[in-house]
Enzyme design. Structure first.
Site, PDB file in Angstrom:
ATOM      1  N   ASP A 156       0.843  -1.241  -0.127  1.00 62.65           N
ATOM      2  CA  ASP A 156      -0.023  -0.145   0.084  1.00 62.65           C
ATOM      3  C   ASP A 156       0.623   1.456   0.090  1.00 62.65           C
ATOM      4  O   ASP A 156       1.887   1.392   0.497  1.00 62.65           O
ATOM      5  CB  ASP A 156      -0.784   0.040   1.205  1.00 62.65           C
ATOM      6  N   ARG A 174      -8.367  -0.626  11.002  1.00 64.43           N
ATOM      7  CA  ARG A 174      -7.116  -0.304  10.561  1.00 64.43           C
ATOM      8  C   ARG A 174      -7.136   0.807   9.472  1.00 64.43           C
ATOM      9  O   ARG A 174      -8.025   1.327   8.818  1.00 64.43           O
ATOM     10  CB  ARG A 174      -6.308  -1.398   9.985  1.00 64.43           C
ATOM     11  N   ASP A 175      -5.799   1.427   9.220  1.00 62.13           N
ATOM     12  CA  ASP A 175      -5.719   2.235   8.035  1.00 62.13           C
ATOM     13  C   ASP A 175      -6.183   3.585   8.153  1.00 62.13           C
ATOM     14  O   ASP A 175      -7.279   3.949   7.304  1.00 62.13           O
ATOM     15  CB  ASP A 175      -6.331   1.380   6.558  1.00 62.13           C
ATOM     16  N   GLN A 225       4.113   0.554   2.160  1.00 62.48           N
ATOM     17  CA  GLN A 225       4.196  -0.668   2.976  1.00 62.48           C
ATOM     18  C   GLN A 225       5.387  -1.197   2.483  1.00 62.48           C
ATOM     19  O   GLN A 225       5.549  -1.584   1.249  1.00 62.48           O
ATOM     20  CB  GLN A 225       3.051  -1.489   3.073  1.00 62.48           C
ATOM     21  N   TYR A 284       1.482  -0.851   9.984  1.00 61.58           N
ATOM     22  CA  TYR A 284       0.566  -1.049   8.800  1.00 61.58           C
ATOM     23  C   TYR A 284      -0.059   0.422   8.240  1.00 61.58           C
ATOM     24  O   TYR A 284       0.473   1.353   8.684  1.00 61.58           O
ATOM     25  CB  TYR A 284      -0.778  -1.713   9.459  1.00 61.58           C
TER      26      TYR A 284
END
Length: 474
Positions: free
Chosen positions: A48, A167-168, A64, A107
């Site tokens: 990503d 997440r993210d 990432q 992450y």
């Protein structure tokens, strides 16, 4: 041969391993399939795009990265910079999972500038025997490039009815407040470890980027699968463009045929009522190898986007020590209300040699070119024994890319054809950067993003009529 004694899920970068990365990068440099202008990992696996920003006179692309092998190992953040979106600095580790709260990886997330510094938000992956404990963290980069982590996450813990798969973070500013979008998964039946049954989008609010309050779930008028990943948001001509990557959407005719999907929606994010009013939405890309797009503003406040040139864990032919990459930087616009994306002008300017063409066969004599077609929309690229194909059916209005006839097969379990419907095809732009292909229909009304591994990618043959347009080379 990989060292089988290495635990790739715990192998964290330290300065003592700098020489090792240099050796791995030297090995990768010999690969036959490296692109010239797409960002790819100097070693290991890239996925990503993260923390995209124009900050302190440079473009910053974080990503990432597991730098030690071309597999999904312990995730770090890599970092590279550019003044022109073309020439990029040597890749460095920006975030290593050295803290206890991020012991299972740094992450995805994004970046936002505040008070002369760049705040890097990310998910601190933390696993226990009972399941994940969601944690969202921040690191702050100053103008000298020094990065300091906060000692604790800024958001921590589960929420009732939601799984630990949260997440993210994507942080943005609106009307004097900061907001965070967070992808997640909720239970519609019985709670259990792992993913829930339905993807959800969470909203948080802050006044200082450090103290966050949960606002609730955002109502979405589109499919969310069992998990939402990688939310992103940008405004274009007064419209909100929302990007989401839902996992678990069932195939639907031409759409959603990859492992995971990416969706864009054009409309309005109603923060007060926590809902997105969509004028329309669609899948983001019609190709095989696209996921996790992230939007940001460029040097001149132009809306730009990168995507991951990959999708999950596709079965690619063997490569030399590296895997995946990022798309071209793409400038987005709304044309008569229609969402389009196309390579940024800085990329277009790389192709300085221009030659008009009108013939049934073209020999580009290059593995890096841009072919701009206004006629001849049925063609093959490659040799008779190793080619991919594009076709447009004027009756069904289906545009199709086929990898059926490649010598080096790619992820055939998910099919070798992808199609999209486009009513009035007038222009096709094919950007070939060795093994990376981006194909744009009508200046980005629809896009195919995909990989090919060919020894001959410079022979283009029309299957119907003459190839008419311009060939651009570097």
């Amino acid at each position: 041969m990989q060292n089988l004694l290495i635990d790739h899920k715990t192998n964290v970068y330290t300065e003592e391993k700098r020489n090792l990365l240099a050796k791995l990068a030297a090995k990768v440099s010999s690969s036959h399939y490296l692109p010239n202008y797409h960002i790819y990992p100097q070693s290991g696996l890239m996925n990503d795009p993260n923390g995209l920003a124009y900050f302190n006179g440079k473009y910053h692309v974080f990503f990432q990265w597991y730098p030690f092998a071309p597999i999904h190992g312990l995730k770090h953040w890599g970092h590279t910079t550019s003044e022109n979106l073309v020439d990029w600095s040597k890749q460095e580790i920006a975030l290593s999972p050295t803290e206890e709260y991020e012991k299972n990886g740094c992450y995805s997330g994004n970046a936002i500038e505040f008070q002369g510094e760049l705040y890097l938000f990310y998910t601190a992956n933390y696993k226990t025997e009972a399941g994940k404990i969601p944690k969202q963290a921040v690191a702050i980069m100053d103008k000298e490039g020094r990065i300091r982590k906060r000692t604790e996450p800024v958001i921590e813990g589960t929420l009732p009815g939601l799984s630990g798969e949260l997440r993210d973070p994507f942080v943005f500013e609106r009307d004097g407040c900061f907001y965070m979008l967070l992808g997640g998964s909720k239970f519609t039946d019985k709670e259990k470890p792992g993913f829930g049954d339905q993807g959800v989008l969470l909203l948080y609010q802050s006044n200082d980027l450090l103290n966050w309050s949960y606002q609730g779930l955002i109502d979405l008028p589109l499919p969310t699968g069992y998990m939402l990943e990688c939310p992103s948001l940008i405004q274009i001509d007064g419209k909100d463009i929302l990007f989401l990557s839902p996992m678990g959407i069932a195939p639907e005719d031409e759409r959603f045929n990859n492992r995971f999907a990416s969706i864009y929606a054009v409309g309005e994010l109603d923060i007060l009522n926590r809902c997105f009013h969509a004028d329309y939405w669609d899948q983001m890309d019609a190709g095989f190898d696209f996921y996790a797009p992230q939007a940001f503003l460029g040097e001149h406040q132009q809306p730009l986007l990168y995507g991951w040139f990959g999708c999950g864990e596709p079965d690619y032919p063997v490569q030399v020590g590296w895997l995946h990459g990022l798309t071209f930087p793409q400038q987005m616009q709304l044309v008569q209300g229609k969402f389009k994306r196309y390579p940024a002008s800085e990329i277009i300017e790389v192709f300085t040699q221009k030659q008009a063409v009108k013939r049934p066969k073209i020999k580009t004599e290059s593995r890096n070119y841009w072919l701009e077609l206004t006629e001849g929309f049925n063609f093959t690229i490659g040799s008779a024994a190793d080619y991919w194909e594009f076709q447009y059916d004027t009756e069904t209005k289906l545009a199709t890319v086929s990898r059926d006839n490649l010598a080096k097969k790619i992820d055939v379990g998910y099919g070798e054809k992808r199609s999209t419907r486009i009513l009035n095809l007038q222009k096709v732009d094919i950007f070939v950067d060795n093994s990376f292909v981006e194909l744009y229909l009508n200046q980005g009304e629809q896009v195919f993003t995909f990989r090919v591994f060919q020894d001959d990618s410079d022979t283009i043959v029309s299957q119907q009529g003459a190839l008419t347009g311009c060939l651009h080379k570097i």
